[in-house]
Design a protein around this motif. Structure first.
Motif, PDB file in Angstrom:
ATOM      1  N   MET A   1       0.827  -1.205   0.000  1.00  0.00           N
ATOM      2  CA  MET A   1       0.000   0.000   0.000  1.00  0.00           C
ATOM      3  C   MET A   1       0.868   1.265   0.000  1.00  0.00           C
ATOM      4  SD  MET A   1      -2.679   1.294   2.874  1.00  0.00           S
ATOM      5  CE  MET A   1      -3.618   2.774   2.635  1.00  0.00           C
ATOM      6  N   LEU A   2       1.807   1.336   0.974  1.00  0.00           N
ATOM      7  CA  LEU A   2       2.693   2.486   1.093  1.00  0.00           C
ATOM      8  C   LEU A   2       4.077   1.986   1.453  1.00  0.00           C
ATOM      9  CD1 LEU A   2       3.387   5.519   1.444  1.00  0.00           C
ATOM     10  CD2 LEU A   2       2.536   5.338   3.790  1.00  0.00           C
ATOM     11  N   GLU A   3       5.074   2.436   0.690  1.00  0.00           N
ATOM     12  CA  GLU A   3       6.442   2.012   0.968  1.00  0.00           C
ATOM     13  C   GLU A   3       7.405   3.172   0.726  1.00  0.00           C
ATOM     14  OE1 GLU A   3       9.285  -1.879   0.273  1.00  0.00           O
ATOM     15  OE2 GLU A   3       7.732  -1.408  -1.213  1.00  0.00           O
ATOM     16  N   LEU A   4       8.219   3.436   1.732  1.00  0.00           N
ATOM     17  CA  LEU A   4       9.295   4.413   1.619  1.00  0.00           C
ATOM     18  C   LEU A   4      10.622   3.660   1.621  1.00  0.00           C
ATOM     19  CD1 LEU A   4       8.193   7.043   4.304  1.00  0.00           C
ATOM     20  CD2 LEU A   4       7.759   7.135   1.862  1.00  0.00           C
ATOM     21  N   LYS A   5      11.532   4.104   0.765  1.00  0.00           N
ATOM     22  CA  LYS A   5      12.837   3.455   0.705  1.00  0.00           C
ATOM     23  C   LYS A   5      13.955   4.485   0.768  1.00  0.00           C
ATOM     24  CE  LYS A   5      11.497  -0.651  -1.979  1.00  0.00           C
ATOM     25  NZ  LYS A   5      11.723  -1.409  -3.243  1.00  0.00           N
ATOM     26  N   ASN A   6      14.925   4.201   1.637  1.00  0.00           N
ATOM     27  CA  ASN A   6      16.189   4.939   1.693  1.00  0.00           C
ATOM     28  C   ASN A   6      15.973   6.449   1.875  1.00  0.00           C
ATOM     29  OD1 ASN A   6      19.041   4.982   1.688  1.00  0.00           O
ATOM     30  ND2 ASN A   6      19.070   5.609  -0.468  1.00  0.00           N
ATOM     31  N   VAL A   7      15.172   6.801   2.876  1.00  0.00           N
ATOM     32  CA  VAL A   7      14.854   8.213   3.102  1.00  0.00           C
ATOM     33  C   VAL A   7      15.979   8.879   3.885  1.00  0.00           C
ATOM     34  CG1 VAL A   7      13.177   9.857   3.995  1.00  0.00           C
ATOM     35  CG2 VAL A   7      12.402   7.632   3.138  1.00  0.00           C
ATOM     36  N   HIS A   8      16.516   9.951   3.296  1.00  0.00           N
ATOM     37  CA  HIS A   8      17.536  10.765   3.943  1.00  0.00           C
ATOM     38  C   HIS A   8      17.025  12.197   4.054  1.00  0.00           C
ATOM     39  CE1 HIS A   8      21.166   8.059   3.708  1.00  0.00           C
ATOM     40  NE2 HIS A   8      20.363   7.453   2.860  1.00  0.00           N
TER      41      HIS A   8
ATOM     42  N   GLY B   1      18.691   7.026   5.814  1.00  0.00           N
ATOM     43  CA  GLY B   1      18.387   5.844   5.019  1.00  0.00           C
ATOM     44  C   GLY B   1      17.302   4.976   5.626  1.00  0.00           C
ATOM     45  N   VAL B   2      16.164   5.574   5.931  1.00  0.00           N
ATOM     46  CA  VAL B   2      15.068   4.862   6.597  1.00  0.00           C
ATOM     47  C   VAL B   2      14.136   4.224   5.568  1.00  0.00           C
ATOM     48  CG1 VAL B   2      13.056   5.115   8.102  1.00  0.00           C
ATOM     49  CG2 VAL B   2      15.157   6.381   8.593  1.00  0.00           C
ATOM     50  N   ASP B   3      13.729   2.995   5.833  1.00  0.00           N
ATOM     51  CA  ASP B   3      12.714   2.294   5.045  1.00  0.00           C
ATOM     52  C   ASP B   3      11.463   2.133   5.900  1.00  0.00           C
ATOM     53  OD1 ASP B   3      14.618   1.975   3.040  1.00  0.00           O
ATOM     54  OD2 ASP B   3      15.143  -0.056   3.663  1.00  0.00           O
TER      55      ASP B   3
ATOM     56  N   GLY C   1      15.505   9.358  -1.523  1.00  0.00           N
ATOM     57  CA  GLY C   1      14.524   8.331  -1.213  1.00  0.00           C
ATOM     58  C   GLY C   1      13.381   8.285  -2.211  1.00  0.00           C
ATOM     59  N   THR C   2      12.607   7.215  -2.150  1.00  0.00           N
ATOM     60  CA  THR C   2      11.465   7.031  -3.039  1.00  0.00           C
ATOM     61  C   THR C   2      10.237   6.675  -2.228  1.00  0.00           C
ATOM     62  OG1 THR C   2      11.956   4.673  -3.370  1.00  0.00           O
ATOM     63  CG2 THR C   2      12.908   6.243  -4.963  1.00  0.00           C
ATOM     64  N   ILE C   3       9.071   6.891  -2.841  1.00  0.00           N
ATOM     65  CA  ILE C   3       7.801   6.514  -2.230  1.00  0.00           C
ATOM     66  C   ILE C   3       6.941   5.790  -3.244  1.00  0.00           C
ATOM     67  CG2 ILE C   3       6.802   8.798  -2.747  1.00  0.00           C
ATOM     68  CD1 ILE C   3       5.087   8.462  -0.194  1.00  0.00           C
ATOM     69  N   ASP C   4       6.370   4.667  -2.821  1.00  0.00           N
ATOM     70  CA  ASP C   4       5.346   3.952  -3.585  1.00  0.00           C
ATOM     71  C   ASP C   4       4.068   4.030  -2.778  1.00  0.00           C
ATOM     72  OD1 ASP C   4       6.532   2.279  -6.015  1.00  0.00           O
ATOM     73  OD2 ASP C   4       8.033   2.279  -4.419  1.00  0.00           O
ATOM     74  N   PHE C   5       3.021   4.550  -3.385  1.00  0.00           N
ATOM     75  CA  PHE C   5       1.749   4.721  -2.680  1.00  0.00           C
ATOM     76  C   PHE C   5       0.649   4.346  -3.672  1.00  0.00           C
ATOM     77  CE2 PHE C   5      -0.277   7.705   0.708  1.00  0.00           C
ATOM     78  CZ  PHE C   5      -1.252   6.755   0.958  1.00  0.00           C
TER      79      PHE C   5
ATOM     80  N   HIS D   1       4.475   5.974  -7.985  1.00  0.00           N
ATOM     81  CA  HIS D   1       5.881   5.719  -7.664  1.00  0.00           C
ATOM     82  C   HIS D   1       6.653   6.965  -8.040  1.00  0.00           C
ATOM     83  CE1 HIS D   1       9.806   3.876  -7.246  1.00  0.00           C
ATOM     84  NE2 HIS D   1      10.120   4.377  -8.437  1.00  0.00           N
ATOM     85  N   THR D   2       7.312   7.572  -7.066  1.00  0.00           N
ATOM     86  CA  THR D   2       8.012   8.809  -7.361  1.00  0.00           C
ATOM     87  C   THR D   2       9.171   9.024  -6.400  1.00  0.00           C
ATOM     88  OG1 THR D   2       7.698  11.183  -7.790  1.00  0.00           O
ATOM     89  CG2 THR D   2       6.567  10.274  -5.876  1.00  0.00           C
ATOM     90  N   SER D   3      10.043   9.920  -6.778  1.00  0.00           N
ATOM     91  CA  SER D   3      11.148  10.327  -5.931  1.00  0.00           C
ATOM     92  C   SER D   3      10.646  11.298  -4.869  1.00  0.00           C
ATOM     93  CB  SER D   3      12.229  11.006  -6.788  1.00  0.00           C
ATOM     94  OG  SER D   3      13.120  11.746  -5.985  1.00  0.00           O
ATOM     95  N   LEU D   4      11.129  11.131  -3.650  1.00  0.00           N
ATOM     96  CA  LEU D   4      10.793  12.077  -2.595  1.00  0.00           C
ATOM     97  C   LEU D   4      11.466  13.427  -2.818  1.00  0.00           C
ATOM     98  CD1 LEU D   4      11.025   9.724   0.508  1.00  0.00           C
ATOM     99  CD2 LEU D   4       8.947  10.777  -0.376  1.00  0.00           C
TER     100      LEU D   4
END
Length: 251
Positions: free
Chosen positions: A1-8, A19-21, A56-60, A64-67
């Motif tokens: 549903m919602l995924e964040l990857k490698n958030v800085h 780098g939070v997921d 980081g990226t977000i899938d919602f 799908h897009t870059s933060l």
């Protein structure tokens, strides 16, 4: 549903997120714990672009897009999918409880005035304040103001509601009424990500607890795993400090 990857995210030379997921499924109640400055609120605000991450990226859903590089269209779509409950209510002092909710429904979500009123009254009913619809914030207690804030967040029927320490500004005797509303919402199946120090809420409602420290996820698990068998010494130390001696966990 919602995924964040490698958030800085950094503020100047201060690196807040390293780098939070984060992965959220429909119906999840995720509680994020951690000491002040650990990055909890910044992570929450990055989800709907109240803060723009550095990486980081977000899938919602189908987005799908870059933060970092997300355009206005994607930001708008993501914000329509989320509701946000702030620490300090953020209500308009010159508008009634009802108007504080209808304002966003009309101007951000394009509902007609009649539709907005209907949705706002339904949301106020869910938080037990339909009889306070025509009251101004100055006529409401802190707990009631925060419940209006929750009503405002849920009125557009978002896919995820984000709570940023929703009880931190309240007097102790008012905390319970807000937590009870949140518990009722959780039972209704709404997806929630909650930054809080309210351990009783996390223990009784969450299906996943995340502990953050120093801008990273230290560990995560079920409430029973985190509260009864923390694996990392930082988690154990935090829990010892935050849990009052007179609080008795029933796991």
């Amino acid at each position: 549903m919602l995924e964040l990857k490698n958030v800085h995210k950094s503020f100047g030379d201060n690196e807040i997120l390293k780098g939070v997921d984060l992965s959220v499924n429909k119906g999840d109640i995720i509680v994020i714990l951690g000491p002040s400055g650990s990055g909890k609120t910044t992570l929450l605000r990055s989800i709907n672009f109240l803060e723009r991450a550095d990486e980081g990226t977000i899938d919602f859903g189908d987005i799908h897009t870059s933060l970092v590089k997300a355009g206005k269209k994607d930001v708008y779509r993501i914000r329509k999918k989320t509701g946000f409950v702030f620490q300090n209510y953020n209500l308009f002092a010159n508008k009634t409880a009802l108007e504080n909710i209808t304002e966003g429904l009309i101007y951000a979500h394009n509902y007609s005035k009649d539709e907005a009123r209907e949705k706002a009254l339904k949301a106020l009913r869910l938080v037990g304040l339909e009889d306070r619809a025509d009251y101004y914030p100055s006529q409401l207690s802190g707990g009631q103001q925060q419940r209006v804030g929750i009503a405002r967040a849920i009125a557009p029927e978002p896919e995820v509601v984000l709570f940023d320490e929703p009880t931190s500004a309240l007097d102790p005797e008012l905390v319970g009424e807000v937590l009870n509303v949140m518990k009722d919402l959780a039972k209704s199946g709404i997806t929630m990500i909650v930054v809080t120090h309210e351990m009783s809420f996390a223990e009784s409602v969450a299906n996943e607890v995340i502990f953050m420290d120093g801008g990273v996820v230290v560990e995560k698990g079920t409430p029973k795993e985190i509260f009864s068998r923390p694996k990392d010494p930082r988690t154990e130390l935090f829990l010892r400090r935050i849990i009052r001696k007179d609080y008795d966990y029933v796991i």
